[in-house]
Design an enzyme around this catalytic site. Structure first.
Site, short mmCIF file in Angstrom:
data_model
loop_
_atom_site.label_atom_id
_atom_site.label_comp_id
_atom_site.label_asym_id
_atom_site.label_seq_id
_atom_site.Cartn_x
_atom_site.Cartn_y
_atom_site.Cartn_z
CE LYS A 37 -4.24 1.52 2.29
NZ LYS A 37 -5.13 1.67 1.13
N1 PPE Z 1 -7.77 -1.78 -3.07
C1 PPE Z 1 -7.22 -0.56 -2.96
C2 PPE Z 1 -6.49 0.01 -4.12
C3 PPE Z 1 -7.34 0.14 -1.76
O1 PPE Z 1 -6.79 1.35 -1.63
C4 PPE Z 1 -8.05 -0.44 -0.68
C5 PPE Z 1 -8.22 0.32 0.61
C6 PPE Z 1 -8.60 -1.73 -0.85
C7 PPE Z 1 -8.42 -2.38 -2.06
C8 PPE Z 1 -9.29 -2.44 0.26
O2 PPE Z 1 -8.37 -2.86 1.25
P1 PPE Z 1 -8.79 -3.02 2.77
O3 PPE Z 1 -9.03 -1.66 3.30
O4 PPE Z 1 -7.63 -3.68 3.40
O5 PPE Z 1 -10.01 -3.86 2.81
N2 PPE Z 1 -8.47 1.69 0.42
C9 PPE Z 1 -8.33 2.66 1.48
C10 PPE Z 1 -8.53 4.00 0.82
C11 PPE Z 1 -9.21 5.09 1.52
C12 PPE Z 1 -8.82 6.46 1.05
O6 PPE Z 1 -9.54 7.07 0.23
O7 PPE Z 1 -7.83 6.99 1.56
C13 PPE Z 1 -9.25 2.36 2.65
O8 PPE Z 1 -10.31 1.77 2.45
O9 PPE Z 1 -8.87 2.68 3.77
#
Ligand code: PPE
Length: 305
Positions: free
Chosen positions: A157
């Site tokens: 990330k």
């Molecule tokens: N894909 C991406 C590209 C991504 O950024 C997230 C989280 C996910 C999948 C889902 O991952 P998880 O949170 O572990 O279930 N995206 C973050 C972005 C928020 C923001 O705008 O800043 C989040 O959900 O925290």
């Protein structure tokens, strides 16, 4: 954004106004840094952070992938994650962990700048809107492909990865949609700009595999486990965009977005054109878990007090 009292920065609690960085902060110029997004929920037994250890593991793994040495240990980071919530007297909030390269030298090859860390907390409601959470959102396939796995660290990330996501998101918003779904460089469905994607076909649920160019979402992993518990067959497989159009239901998962139904994709109504029954069942079960109302999944909660 409503200001919190404190921000945890480089090992100390500082006032919100004082959590500043120098303009020569390396990450600001080159996007080389890692972060996490985690939620704390007001459970029946007090505030608890959802899957904190998994989020912190991913933070340190992201740093490992980028060769960034986070100067704060895992345990201290976990302790600080609780401290910041207490300091701000939050019952529920979003937590943003970030590790970034500070100022000192400039240039891509700089190795000596300090690695800095922060944990910020703020109140964050429904990421894709209250109405979206209930009735479903409208999705558009992006003209931007997810960066290919041979060029971008999709399992990290990483701050800079989000240029790709934000381009897709802004394109979708400007076209009047709520969110963008992105294809990989071969044209198969990867994920949304900040969420993983799931399709429902009767009792079967499919989602792109971990080996694709997606972030291994922690909500994704949680939903796979709970959907199996609810009796669904969950398959991780590759599919083209057409498969989305013919799904009975589509939903997105993410820490910020939680479990958000999708009612329309590229001007095609999905199912009845509203939130699907399976989606709403999974969403309800997810909220039960994060609010501490399902004893089986209390293992996913780290209580703040
Ligand atoms: N894909 C991406 C590209 C991504 O950024 C997230 C989280 C996910 C999948 C889902 O991952 P998880 O949170 O572990 O279930 N995206 C973050 C972005 C928020 C923001 O705008 O800043 C989040 O959900 O925290």
């Amino acid at each position: 954004m409503e200001k919190a009292k404190k921000i945890w920065m480089d090992g100390k609690l500082v006032n919100w106004e004082d959590a500043n960085v120098h303009i020569l902060t390396h990450t600001l110029h080159y996007g080389f840094g890692v972060f996490e997004g985690t939620r704390c929920y007001k459970t029946v037994d007090g505030p608890a952070i959802f899957r904190l250890d998994d989020h912190l593991k991913r933070l340190y793994n992201s740093a490992q992938i980028l060769t960034i040495d986070i100067p704060v240990g895992f345990k201290e980071m976990a302790k600080a994650s609780k401290e910041i919530i207490k300091a701000n007297h939050y019952q529920e909030c979003y937590l943003r962990h970030i590790a970034f390269i500070g100022d000192g030298e400039m240039g891509l090859g700089t190795m000596t700048n300090p690695v800095r860390t922060a944990i910020i907390s703020w109140k964050w409601g429904a990421y894709l809107g209250e109405e979206g959470l209930k009735k479903g959102i409208r999705l558009k396939t992006s003209s931007y492909a997810r960066l290919p796995v041979q060029s971008f660290p999709c399992k990290a990330k990483a701050v800079g990865n989000y240029v790709n996501s934000i381009l897709a998101k802004r394109e979708a918003l400007k076209a009047g949609y709520d969110e963008a779904v992105m294809l990989d460089s071969s044209g198969y469905v990867a994920e949304a700009s900040g969420e993983n994607i799931f399709l429902v076909f009767g009792d079967t649920i499919i989602t792109p595999p971990e080996s694709s160019s997606i972030l291994n979402g922690i909500t994704r992993k949680s939903v796979i486990e709970l959907a199996k518990d609810l009796g669904y067959q969950v398959k991780e497989e590759t599919f083209p965009r057409d498969t989305i159009y013919i799904a009975d239901e589509v939903f997105l998962t993410g820490t910020a977005a939680e479990v958000t139904p999708v009612r329309e994709v590229d001007n095609r109504k999905i199912g009845k054109g509203s939130a699907g029954d399976a989606t709403l069942k999974i969403q309800a079960e997810f909220f039960k878990i994060v609010l501490g109302k399902n004893p089986k999944y209390k293992k996913w909660l780290t209580y703040v007090d």
